[in-house]
Design a protein around this motif. Sequence first.
Motif, PDB file in Angstrom:
ATOM      1  N   GLY A 124      -0.888  85.358  23.312  1.00  0.00           N
ATOM      2  CA  GLY A 124      -2.111  84.582  23.199  1.00  0.00           C
ATOM      3  C   GLY A 124      -2.041  83.513  22.126  1.00  0.00           C
ATOM      4  O   GLY A 124      -1.003  83.294  21.486  1.00  0.00           O
ATOM      5  N   GLU A 125      -3.178  82.858  21.927  1.00  0.00           N
ATOM      6  CA  GLU A 125      -3.245  81.755  20.971  1.00  0.00           C
ATOM      7  C   GLU A 125      -2.863  82.205  19.568  1.00  0.00           C
ATOM      8  O   GLU A 125      -2.115  81.507  18.874  1.00  0.00           O
ATOM      9  N   GLN A 126      -3.357  83.378  19.147  1.00  0.00           N
ATOM     10  CA  GLN A 126      -3.060  83.826  17.793  1.00  0.00           C
ATOM     11  C   GLN A 126      -1.577  84.103  17.607  1.00  0.00           C
ATOM     12  O   GLN A 126      -0.991  83.797  16.565  1.00  0.00           O
ATOM     13  N   GLN A 218      -6.975  93.177  19.682  1.00  0.00           N
ATOM     14  CA  GLN A 218      -7.279  91.742  19.739  1.00  0.00           C
ATOM     15  C   GLN A 218      -8.538  91.405  20.521  1.00  0.00           C
ATOM     16  O   GLN A 218      -9.158  90.365  20.282  1.00  0.00           O
ATOM     17  N   GLY A 231      -8.732  82.243  23.881  1.00  0.00           N
ATOM     18  CA  GLY A 231      -7.373  82.322  23.381  1.00  0.00           C
ATOM     19  C   GLY A 231      -6.439  82.249  24.579  1.00  0.00           C
ATOM     20  O   GLY A 231      -5.346  81.716  24.510  1.00  0.00           O
ATOM     21  N   ASP A 277     -12.406  83.191  27.385  1.00  0.00           N
ATOM     22  CA  ASP A 277     -11.262  84.059  27.111  1.00  0.00           C
ATOM     23  C   ASP A 277     -11.233  85.184  28.138  1.00  0.00           C
ATOM     24  O   ASP A 277     -12.279  85.595  28.656  1.00  0.00           O
TER      25      ASP A 277
END
Length: 297
Positions: A124-126, A218, A231, A277
């Motif tokens: 994901g984005e993180q 998450q 995300g 998301d």
Amino acid sequence: MSKIAVIGLGIMGLPMAKNLVSAGHEVTGYNRSQDKVDAFVEAGGQGAGSVAEAVSGAEVVITMVPDSPDVEGVVSGEDGVFANAPQGALWIDASTIRPDVAARLAEAAREAGIRPLDAPVSGGEQGAIDGVLSIMVGGSAEDFAAAEEVLNGVGKTIVHVGPSGSGQTVKAANQLIVASNIQVLGEAVAFLEAYGVDTDAALKVLGGGLAGSKVLDQKGQKMLDRNFDPGFRLALHHKDMGIVTSAAREANVAIPLGALVAQLVASTVNQGDGSLDHSGLFKQVLKLSGREAEDQA
């Protein structure tokens, strides 16, 4: 350090490109929307006005675009990667696309003198921001070895899983597992809330046991907060579930739970929530439970 072109500076591509700059590589980025290119230049990268300009002189080309037709669009034609990247350049497709398309494009790349790797990512984005993505790589062992230094700049768990197309096959399995986990997590949160349980405490103790997962870590709080800022967008997971259900059918593999989750993802997207998301699957759980109005109160 390598001279790298990154094609696609979206939610995942932009932080990946930034991390490659931080790792000391010379990175040129291209995106159809200029604001993304401007953001990358502000972060220390170089911008390009076309795919052809971005890949000129590049030793490594990374594509990170939404779907199979998008990948074909940026690699093919007079202005594409295959026609403009130097002979012997590595092409790493980090997009998530159909395994058969990945294998076909890999053959076309080799015919053009380009060394292909399909290397979809998870996290994901993180994970992209933190540079800790899980990367499943299909292609030759020699090309994988040549790409490892670059891949280490964006990922943590980087594994060669087989010949061209294999990375996309493993990513399809990943998306099947993730969507199913998100759906069940949403059902569990709705169940806990219905009984008035301290949900923060509940998720903490569940996370420490066999029910624990990265999905819970998450996505659980996002559900509790009703914060579905993307995300990874539901619309993209909808596309990915189409990939896995189609590929499973071709392989004569039954995925009854996966097929049901694919329908729930499709339903959520069709109701206008594709930009949320993928934890936004929780909204569908609430609706099916008759708790949607209560949630919005």
